[in-house]
Design a protein around this motif. Structure first.
Motif, short mmCIF file in Angstrom:
data_model
loop_
_atom_site.label_atom_id
_atom_site.label_comp_id
_atom_site.label_asym_id
_atom_site.label_seq_id
_atom_site.Cartn_x
_atom_site.Cartn_y
_atom_site.Cartn_z
N UNK A 221 47.03 86.95 47.43
CA UNK A 221 46.90 85.55 48.08
C UNK A 221 47.97 84.49 47.78
N UNK A 222 48.49 84.04 48.63
CA UNK A 222 49.70 82.95 48.12
C UNK A 222 49.23 81.86 47.51
N UNK A 223 49.77 80.97 46.57
CA UNK A 223 49.46 79.83 45.91
C UNK A 223 49.15 78.73 47.30
N UNK A 224 48.01 77.97 47.28
CA UNK A 224 48.15 76.83 48.17
C UNK A 224 47.04 76.80 49.31
N UNK A 225 46.18 78.04 49.28
CA UNK A 225 45.35 77.82 50.21
C UNK A 225 44.17 76.95 49.75
N UNK B 47 45.59 79.75 43.51
CA UNK B 47 46.79 79.57 42.22
C UNK B 47 47.54 80.87 42.13
N UNK B 48 47.65 81.79 42.89
CA UNK B 48 48.52 82.88 43.19
C UNK B 48 47.98 84.03 42.38
N UNK C 274 58.43 81.88 54.36
CA UNK C 274 59.43 80.48 54.11
C UNK C 274 58.77 79.68 53.15
N UNK C 275 57.40 79.70 53.10
CA UNK C 275 56.55 78.89 52.15
C UNK C 275 56.94 79.65 50.62
N UNK C 276 56.58 81.01 50.77
CA UNK C 276 56.68 81.67 49.58
C UNK C 276 58.00 81.57 48.91
N UNK C 277 58.90 81.40 49.62
CA UNK C 277 60.62 81.22 49.11
C UNK C 277 60.53 79.72 48.49
N UNK C 278 59.94 78.81 49.30
CA UNK C 278 59.95 77.27 48.74
C UNK C 278 59.30 77.32 47.44
N UNK C 279 58.26 78.11 47.34
CA UNK C 279 57.65 77.81 46.16
C UNK C 279 58.25 78.52 44.74
N UNK C 280 59.31 79.57 45.13
CA UNK C 280 60.27 80.07 44.22
C UNK C 280 61.21 78.91 43.83
N UNK C 281 61.58 78.11 44.61
CA UNK C 281 62.65 77.19 44.40
C UNK C 281 61.98 75.88 43.72
N UNK C 282 60.69 75.80 43.40
CA UNK C 282 60.13 74.77 43.00
C UNK C 282 60.71 74.18 41.70
N UNK C 283 61.12 73.22 41.45
CA UNK C 283 61.69 72.31 40.36
C UNK C 283 61.13 71.12 39.97
#
Length: 389
Positions: free
Chosen positions: A224-228, A300-301, A380-389
């Motif tokens: 389950x992805x983060x953010x639901x 939370x992933x 796209x959202x999962x990729x965005x989460x990996x770029x989180x800074x």
């Protein structure tokens, strides 16, 4: 408004059960076999009663599916009640020339009396037919649709039984795939063979005593992805929505997320999950999952883990006292065909309800008209989460 909307209709001994589902994107693979497999699992289980020998549930699509794919329009499904032909004298939708004998004796633990008073029905069959757990066959069909939707983004949902009566499974340190396969191979949906044998013995003892048993099942959703869900309003918190979904199942009296009730007796340092970072996968991780995959009402992933406690079935051969609503005279509650233990079956319904709640939350965040769009949005959202800074 829910993004995955659904409704069921039908009575226990009526002509058929009906389910309508709206909001499913177009292009989701969906076949009757996907649903019939779950319907069959719901009917199996050690301790089930005679109704399971009468009904062999099969779903038919009436709308919303073509060539094995969803159309994006409402999906309509029906499940025929084969036993209805034996109940035409009591359950005909048409005006019955000979009035059937009214049910006036409410059974303790059922909706009979409360429903009769609420809806002003002197014949309690008007209540008990819809309140029956037979309705969960339609929910199971809806949940199967939800699971097909979730599978498009690699989310898997499964359930297993962890307690029946006083018998509990031992510690199970198993990968999720192994836990699921063991539970699916068991006619009690139990992944612990030793516990399963003791559970069956407990069910036999209860049956010989004219009694029933409840238990606890666990539902796990993986990948389950983060953010639901959301923290911003009470009714958007996903843990609350999951709890309501599970609590709505007949005979469920308790729900917990993660370690739930056990954490109330522990110190905070023993409860909360530390946060680590996996530089290779570029994601935040937790070495433990006592929170059950939800923090602040948001996934939370980690795997989402819910448990539900089912009370013993209320229809007993060992009759409990009640009062006739017409004469007000006391009596011992009548016994109708019933199960001794239906925790395994309830776990399948729990699986369905968790899938429904997650499907709704998924579409809430990634609302899409087609499967392709949904997969792209999630990616796209999962990729965005990996770029989180």
């Amino acid at each position: 408004m829910p993004h995955f909307r659904w409704m069921t209709a039908g009575e226990s001994h009526g002509p058929q059960l009906v389910a309508i589902v709206e909001g499913v994107p177009a292009g989701i693979p969906l076949r009757t076999d996907d649903i019939n497999e779950d319907l069959a699992r719901r009917q199996r289980g050690y301790g089930r009663g005679g109704r399971m020998k009468i009904e062999t549930d099969r779903v038919e699509f009436a709308a919303g599916v073509r060539d094995g794919l969803t159309l994006g329009s409402p999906i309509a499904m029906t499940i025929t009640n084969h036993d209805h032909q034996n109940w035409l004298d009591r359950m005909s939708p048409a005006l019955m020339e000979i009035r059937p004998e009214a049910v006036t004796r409410p059974r303790p633990g059922h909706a009979d009396l409360a429903g009769g008073l609420k809806y002003n029905r002197r014949d309690l069959r008007d209540i008990l037919e819809r309140a029956s757990a037979r309705e969960t066959a339609a929910r199971t069909a809806v949940g199967a649709v939800a699971k097909c939707l979730l599978a498009e983004v690699a989310i898997d949902v499964f359930a297993h039984v962890i307690a029946i009566g006083p018998v509990q499974v031992g510690p199970l340190d198993l990968p999720h795939a192994k836990l699921k396969s063991r539970a699916r191979a068991s006619d009690l949906a139990c992944a612990d063979e030793d516990a399963e044998a003791r559970m069956k013995a407990a069910i036999r003892d209860a049956a010989h005593a004219g009694d029933t048993l409840g238990g606890v099942f666990e539902v796990i959703a993986t990948d389950v992805p983060v953010g639901l869900g959301s923290h911003v309003h009470w009714d958007r918190k996903l843990d609350g929505r999951l709890a309501q979904a599970l609590m709505s199942i007949q005979a469920i009296k308790g729900v917990e997320i993660g370690d739930g009730f056990r954490t109330a007796a522990m110190r905070g340092s023993q409860v909360h999950d530390a946060i680590h970072y996996d530089a290779f996968d570029k994601r935040f991780t937790r070495p433990t999952n006592r929170a059950g995959g939800l923090e602040g009402g948001i996934t939370n992933g980690e795997a989402v883990v819910c448990r539900a406690a089912m009370k013993p079935i209320a229809t007993l051969k060992k009759a409990l006292p009640s009062v006739d609503v017409r004469t007000k005279e006391p009596f011992d509650a009548a016994f109708e065909r019933s199960d001794v233990c239906a925790v395994a079956a309830a776990s399948i319904v729990g699986e369905a309800m968790v899938a429904i709640a997650l499907a709704d939350a998924l579409l809430e965040k990634f609302g899409s008209d087609s499967s392709r769009e949904l997969v792209r949005n999630v990616g796209s959202y999962v990729a965005q989460c990996k770029e989180f800074e």
